[in-house]
Design an enzyme around this catalytic site. Sequence first.
Site, PDB file in Angstrom:
ATOM      1  CG  MET A 105      -1.894  -1.113   1.306  1.00 58.81           C
ATOM      2  SD  MET A 105      -2.787  -1.127   2.890  1.00 58.81           S
ATOM      3  CE  MET A 105      -1.588  -1.937   3.944  1.00 58.81           C
ATOM      4  N   GLY A 193       1.679   4.042   4.840  1.00 56.85           N
ATOM      5  CA  GLY A 193       2.535   3.203   4.000  1.00 56.85           C
ATOM      6  C   GLY A 193       2.850   1.853   4.612  1.00 56.85           C
ATOM      7  CB  SER A 194       1.670  -0.602   5.838  1.00 55.57           C
ATOM      8  OG  SER A 194       0.408  -0.048   5.526  1.00 55.57           O
ATOM      9  NE  ARG A 195       5.088  -7.692   2.087  1.00 54.91           N
ATOM     10  CZ  ARG A 195       6.221  -8.186   1.611  1.00 54.91           C
ATOM     11  NH1 ARG A 195       7.182  -7.370   1.241  1.00 54.91           N
ATOM     12  NH2 ARG A 195       6.397  -9.491   1.536  1.00 54.91           N
TER      13      ARG A 195
END
Length: 230
Positions: A105, A193-195
């Site tokens: 993301m 911001g990440s996953r």
Amino acid sequence: MRRIKKIKVHREGTGLLLSAFTVLFIVNLALYYSNCNKTGLYTSITLSTAFFLMMLNFFRSPFRRFPYDSEGLVIAPADGTVVAIEEVYEHEYFHDKRIQISIFMSIFNVHANWFPVNGTVKLVKHHPGRFKAAYLPKSSTENERSTIVITTTYNVDVLARQIAGAMARRIVTYAKVGDCCNVNEQMGFIKFGSRVDIFLPPGTEILVEMDQKVTANQTPVARLGKITIL
């Protein structure tokens, strides 16, 4: 006549947005009363507005419902880009080979996370860690993360992992052990911001490709079928 959808702010952003608005308002008000030149004041107002709108966009919370029968399907838990589809050895829970699908993301994506399958929450565990870029493979095991294991109605265990990124400093997980969950319910939220990784049984039919854009609660990423794990 087309109906205009109202913008809804996610509950995780309410306090932060209020604080940001207050600070920016005070700063610009102070500039106004300090006899600052018009160019400086207008620049400050423009930048403040742009910054606040970016935050507002980040914390937007769309209302979504999966439009079809979701039984046997794995639905994207996050908005973003598919950055990994590979067979890996999962060390934390399964201790065997699984198919990993990873969705990255960016700061422009919706950052709410939905449950990828229907079932019962079997495990929830938070791990402190580092804050490397979320698209790197090692972020799955080294970054701060939360692991959620869900047992589907077909008795298949699916592991979803929320992973913090270089800018992310807080993972929120709503899932609790014993909860019945549905793909239309939010699993959690990751800030800035990440996953999200999903670990599926070998032999699972994958429905997405590398670099494909997916939408949480809307895009099927895999089909489990009526697999039974003994």
